[in-house]
Design an enzyme around this catalytic site. Sequence first.
Site, mmCIF file in Angstrom:
data_model
loop_
_atom_site.group_PDB
_atom_site.id
_atom_site.type_symbol
_atom_site.label_atom_id
_atom_site.label_comp_id
_atom_site.label_asym_id
_atom_site.label_seq_id
_atom_site.Cartn_x
_atom_site.Cartn_y
_atom_site.Cartn_z
ATOM 1 N N ARG A 1 40.015 23.678 28.723
ATOM 2 C CA ARG A 1 40.531 22.713 29.699
ATOM 3 C C ARG A 1 40.277 21.267 29.259
ATOM 4 O O ARG A 1 41.088 20.388 29.544
ATOM 5 C CB ARG A 1 39.905 22.962 31.063
ATOM 6 C CG ARG A 1 40.519 24.187 31.716
ATOM 7 C CD ARG A 1 39.987 24.399 33.104
ATOM 8 N NE ARG A 1 40.862 25.284 33.851
ATOM 9 C CZ ARG A 1 40.461 26.064 34.844
ATOM 10 N NH1 ARG A 1 39.195 26.061 35.206
ATOM 11 N NH2 ARG A 1 41.329 26.824 35.481
ATOM 12 N N LYS B 1 46.378 44.610 41.384
ATOM 13 C CA LYS B 1 46.735 44.973 42.752
ATOM 14 C C LYS B 1 48.116 44.509 43.183
ATOM 15 O O LYS B 1 48.489 43.360 42.934
ATOM 16 C CB LYS B 1 45.737 44.326 43.701
ATOM 17 C CG LYS B 1 44.361 44.929 43.661
ATOM 18 C CD LYS B 1 43.561 44.222 44.711
ATOM 19 C CE LYS B 1 42.186 44.776 44.913
ATOM 20 N NZ LYS B 1 41.455 43.859 45.802
ATOM 21 N N GLY C 1 45.563 33.943 35.583
ATOM 22 C CA GLY C 1 44.325 33.733 34.834
ATOM 23 C C GLY C 1 44.036 34.822 33.825
ATOM 24 O O GLY C 1 43.798 34.546 32.642
ATOM 25 N N GLY D 1 45.321 30.531 39.857
ATOM 26 C CA GLY D 1 45.813 30.553 41.242
ATOM 27 C C GLY D 1 47.004 29.638 41.449
ATOM 28 O O GLY D 1 47.961 29.990 42.147
HETATM 29 P P1 ADP Z 1 46.203 37.743 36.639
HETATM 30 O O1 ADP Z 1 44.848 37.120 36.738
HETATM 31 O O2 ADP Z 1 46.861 37.460 35.329
HETATM 32 O O3 ADP Z 1 47.068 37.406 37.819
HETATM 33 P P2 ADP Z 1 45.262 40.239 37.757
HETATM 34 O O4 ADP Z 1 44.025 39.561 38.209
HETATM 35 O O5 ADP Z 1 46.238 40.658 38.775
HETATM 36 O O6 ADP Z 1 46.006 39.343 36.637
HETATM 37 O O7 ADP Z 1 44.922 41.572 36.971
HETATM 38 C C1 ADP Z 1 44.053 41.633 35.881
HETATM 39 C C2 ADP Z 1 43.210 42.885 35.900
HETATM 40 O O8 ADP Z 1 44.003 44.047 36.085
HETATM 41 C C3 ADP Z 1 42.485 43.083 34.607
HETATM 42 O O9 ADP Z 1 41.104 42.926 34.834
HETATM 43 C C4 ADP Z 1 42.824 44.520 34.188
HETATM 44 O O10 ADP Z 1 41.706 45.250 33.713
HETATM 45 C C5 ADP Z 1 43.324 45.116 35.483
HETATM 46 N N1 ADP Z 1 44.216 46.271 35.254
HETATM 47 C C6 ADP Z 1 45.381 46.303 34.581
HETATM 48 N N2 ADP Z 1 45.885 47.542 34.539
HETATM 49 C C7 ADP Z 1 45.007 48.362 35.163
HETATM 50 C C8 ADP Z 1 44.952 49.758 35.449
HETATM 51 N N3 ADP Z 1 45.904 50.591 35.042
HETATM 52 N N4 ADP Z 1 43.887 50.222 36.137
HETATM 53 C C9 ADP Z 1 42.912 49.379 36.539
HETATM 54 N N5 ADP Z 1 42.901 48.049 36.314
HETATM 55 C C10 ADP Z 1 43.942 47.536 35.648
#
Ligand code: ADP
Length: 396
Positions: free
Chosen positions: A36, A202, A353, A376
């Site tokens: 950053r 999720k 993130g 976010g």
């Molecule tokens: P971002 O921060 O890019 O928006 P998220 O926070 O939604 O992404 O998701 C990231 C997390 O999702 C990672 O820690 C990864 O381990 C988890 N993840 C991805 N696929 C799976 C899966 N099949 N089962 C459990 N966790 C998962």
Amino acid sequence: MTKKIVSDLDLKGKTVLVRADFNVPMKDGEITDDNRIVQALPTIKYIAEQGGKVVLFSHLGKVKEESDKASLSLKPVAADLSKKLSKEVVFVPTTRGEQLETAIKGLDEGEILLVENTRFEDVDGKKESKNDSELGEYWASLGDLFVNDAFGTAHREHASNVGIASHLETAAGYLMDKEIKYIGGVVENPDKPVVAILGGAKVSDKIGVITNLLKIADKVLIGGGMSYTFFKAQGKEIGQSLLEEDKVDFAKDLLDRAGDQIVLPVDCKVAKEFSNDAEISVVSVDDIPADQEAMDVGPKTVELFKEQLQGAHTVVWNGPMGVFELSNFAKGTIGICEAIAELKDANTIIGGGDSAAAAISLGYADDFSHISTGGGASLEYLEGKTLPGVESISDK
Ligand code: ADP
Ligand code: MG
């Protein structure tokens, strides 16, 4: 609306307040990731070169009580900045008062000062985080112009971004401008065809993003942990895979409405335990064993998603395809990075993130048109929300 950028301002001899995002991870007073700070340099250098007197503001972590202050001082950032810029950065260990005012008045053209963590103001009534009007007005009174370069905070309405902006002519810094062009460009006026790739843990975190991107994208490819709630909605056995029972109806409804606009994985990597040592097998999404958990997409899915990406002019990606933190379940995410790296003529953007961290840690940082610095903030932008930090920048 087109926003002013720092190069639109007449900076010479002016005291220029700059909101940067120096919210960097620290351990025992040492900065562990300086990305950053690096990203903030072009704007700071430009203002100094133009003869502006630079007064930097940033938050660092969350400051709830007096005792949090010791570990959340921006002093180490001033030292690091000074090294990177090869020039002195005056650090003022307070957020208001005579010491700060005198130091700002003492600046010459091209000199740089960093104010202490803006969230020190949160100890006494959350003045920074609740955009206390007196605080924003006070900070604004310390300068002539305001440059907001803190995209990572743009989804928040704080005194150090929105508050100051409501009193001074405000422009986007170069980093903010880049984020507005790329992430804002996806939601406002993307070059078609658009392919969105969504993954991550999720469904519930991404409802706004999925819904908005379905309005924009020609295809939405869904992988990662969230895809199993969609498979459940199709009546499939998903074993021990991630499931949000209360989002099954939402997934069902989307699948009914979206038809072939949504593309789901065809195979996945399963194991009995959430561990790198677990025995892995690749199975069709129709054959997930009841006692196993799916933790990555399989090779056929990578091929399918690769085909779907062909011809795309805009690709926007949020959410890893699997548990990329464990090397045995990173292949799906790596495969998507490679597929995107091959798209030479497309605008390719990552928001989120963990997705950004995944692409960078897996070695694909230079293969995207833009990797957002705001977790976010980039998600809220992709949801189609207006970001108060962006809104408060003056129009051209
Ligand atoms: P971002 O921060 O890019 O928006 P998220 O926070 O939604 O992404 O998701 C990231 C997390 O999702 C990672 O820690 C990864 O381990 C988890 N993840 C991805 N696929 C799976 C899966 N099949 N089962 C459990 N966790 C998962
Ligand atoms: Mg995340």
